[in-house]
Enzyme design. Structure first.
Site, PDB file in Angstrom:
ATOM      1  N   ASP A 109      -1.048  18.364  -4.841  1.00  0.00           N
ATOM      2  CA  ASP A 109      -1.894  19.218  -3.991  1.00  0.00           C
ATOM      3  C   ASP A 109      -2.955  18.395  -3.269  1.00  0.00           C
ATOM      4  O   ASP A 109      -3.262  17.265  -3.672  1.00  0.00           O
ATOM      5  CB  ASP A 109      -2.539  20.341  -4.824  1.00  0.00           C
ATOM      6  CG  ASP A 109      -3.456  19.833  -5.937  1.00  0.00           C
ATOM      7  OD1 ASP A 109      -3.162  18.759  -6.515  1.00  0.00           O
ATOM      8  OD2 ASP A 109      -4.473  20.492  -6.224  1.00  0.00           O
ATOM      9  N   GLU A 174      -4.459  19.541  -9.299  1.00  0.00           N
ATOM     10  CA  GLU A 174      -5.542  18.622  -9.673  1.00  0.00           C
ATOM     11  C   GLU A 174      -6.831  18.975  -8.949  1.00  0.00           C
ATOM     12  O   GLU A 174      -7.925  18.916  -9.520  1.00  0.00           O
ATOM     13  CB  GLU A 174      -5.154  17.168  -9.351  1.00  0.00           C
ATOM     14  CG  GLU A 174      -6.118  16.121  -9.912  1.00  0.00           C
ATOM     15  CD  GLU A 174      -7.338  15.827  -9.057  1.00  0.00           C
ATOM     16  OE1 GLU A 174      -8.306  15.239  -9.584  1.00  0.00           O
ATOM     17  OE2 GLU A 174      -7.357  16.170  -7.857  1.00  0.00           O
TER      18      GLU A 174
HETATM   19 ZN   LIG Z   1      -6.843  13.070  -6.013  1.00  0.00          ZN
END
Ligand SMILES: [Zn+2]
Ligand SMILES: *[C@@H]1O[C@H](CO)[C@@H](O)[C@H](O)[C@H]1NC(C)=O
Ligand SMILES: *[C@@H]1O[C@H](CO)[C@@H](O)[C@H](O)[C@H]1NC(C)=O
Length: 453
Positions: A109, A174
């Protein structure tokens, strides 16, 4: 097809786009060999997949990564620890499955972009005349994920047989804390079965010629301070109003912040080594149709701070400071933490990865980078959060490394880019590292000395 265009028309349309696209490609990559140009175009492909939070296109990314694994004859699976959020795991099996394996970790992401502040569309992966590839994720961290894949592709083609198994992980979420990504993976049975010995994860660009490596990171503490007091007319001076008490706190917090920042400015400390305190929000006042009632002193005031503490920080003294100076009960103030990431284990050992001779992975990493022509800064503490914390908490060594030298730090910034030559050089770094890690035999020294007896 969703546009109900007759097949023939759509075919011609895509042919046209294809022709136009390849001519653009050719002009930019004229200085590259054809295999390097293919490597860059695979990177562009990954960058062009919109995996922006809050609605990342995870399936498109996982399909692409699985297809990349297939094209290198690597085993792969997309695991949904959480529905709709595939976690891609790729395996290059080692010849000795009993040895701890190597985890090459990345996240798929990216953070959102303010498109109007960008020179090029953040998902176009446009390459300018200097060979700079513009895209959200070009530095953070689709570069690293693809570099792992490219390095493995080359090592495999060269005939290398890894002794240890190599895993490539491509994780979701993340950028929003990793709860549905790294956290789920790290506590899974799948994770246990991999028997991981060392983790590589993201680092940060370096503006000079030396790469940066991180052996720890700062932990986030999100602090909310609230003051209450007697409301009153805006003209009156009296003690202990909520706003006055909050202002006293702000003065004290600002002095502390300056003392930390001064150490960075004086060159005594790196960014990751001090405690940072930054205001995230402040609320107080009585709303009116045009804004706020101006002749009224509010009875409540609340302020939120993002605080980052290095694993070396004296946390007790920070908490005392908060209780005594920043939010003392004697001034009608209270505080709470919205987030308070752990900094050390139950025995007080900080979550850091050793960078001395007690950790063979550190020496191997340093040597491998130097052998490939890379230069290094002293290892540091990453100033923000990465998924590495989930692995360090388990006691695993984890290094943050993104091979981007001579590159401005643009993660989460407008016009994030990575130069194609820097990207290609990074692949050779990983070839060297993976080769060294994959063939490492533990206790080689011991065995040699036993041989002497
Ligand atoms: Zn990163
Ligand atoms: C990418 O996805 C984000 C989040 O879903 C969206 O806001 C944005 O418009 C998309 N960008 C492009 C170029 O499609
Ligand atoms: C605390 O708040 C109460 C209620 O607003 C007020 O009466 C009192 O004077 C305050 N005390 C201090 C020390 O600020």
């Amino acid at each position: 097809m969703e546009f109900h265009v007759p097949n023939t028309v759509s075919f011609h349309l895509s042919l046209l786009i294809l022709v136009a696209w390849s001519s653009v490609q050719a002009s930019h990559s004229s200085s590259l060999s054809s295999s390097a140009a293919e490597t860059i175009s695979r990177f562009q492909h990954y960058l062009q997949i919109n995996t922006s939070q809050p609605t990342p296109n995870y399936y498109q990314a996982s399909d692409f990564l699985v297809s990349q694994a297939k094209s290198s004859s690597l085993q792969s699976q997309a695991i949904e620890f959480v529905r709709g959020k595939p976690f891609v795991l790729i395996k290059w099996p080692g010849t000795n499955p009993h040895l701890p394996s190597i985890l090459l970790y990345s996240h798929t992401d990216v953070v959102p972009s303010e498109i109007d502040k960008w020179k090029y569309d953040p998902f176009s992966a446009h390459i300018d005349d200097n060979g700079n590839i513009y895209a959200r994720g070009s530095q953070d961290m689709k570069c690293v994920g693809m570099q792992y894949l490219e390095a493995v592709r080359r090592l495999k083609a060269s005939g290398l047989q890894p002794l240890r198994s190599i895993y490539l992980a491509f994780s979701p979420d993340e950028e929003i804390g990793g709860q549905d990504g790294a956290a789920k993976f790290a506590e899974s049975e799948v994770f246990k079965s991999l028997n991981i010995g060392v983790v590589l994860d993201e680092g940060m660009a370096s503006a000079d010629e030396n790469y940066r490596i991180f052996y720890a990171e700062r932990s986030a503490r999100w602090l909310v301070i609230k003051a209450i007091g007697q409301p009153g007319h805006g003209s009156r001076l009296y003690d202990n109003s909520a706003a006055e008490n909050m202002m006293k706190s702000l003065e004290s917090i600002r002095r502390f912040r300056a003392s930390q920042f001064d150490m960075i400015k004086a060159g005594l400390m790196a960014e990751g080594e001090v405690i940072s305190v930054n205001m995230a929000y402040s609320t107080a006042g009585t709303p009116s149709p045009t804004g706020f009632v101006m002749n009224l002193q509010p009875s409540e005031a609340e302020v939120g701070f993002d605080i980052r503490v290095p694993p070396t920080a004296d946390l007790e003294s920070l908490e005392r400071r908060i209780a005594d100076e920043w939010a003392p009960a004697s001034r009608n103030m209270t505080f709470r933490f919205l987030a308070k990431a752990p900094v050390h284990d139950e025995f007080g050992n900080p979550f850091t990865t050793k960078t001395d001779s007690s950790n063979p992975w550190w020496g191997l990493l340093q040597d491998a980078i130097q052998r490939a022509g890379g230069k290094l800064h002293e290892p540091g503490i990453f100033p923000a959060s990465t998924d590495s914390r989930y692995f360090r908490r388990l006691g695993l060594p984890a290094f943050g490394f993104s091979p981007m030298a001579n590159t401005p730090i643009l993660l989460h910034d407008h016009n994030e880019f990575l130069n194609q030559e820097v990207y290609l050089k990074g692949i050779t770094m990983y070839e060297s590292i993976i080769k060294a890690y994959a063939s490492y035999v533990e206790n080689e020294g011991n065995r040699a000395s036993t041989g002497d007896l």
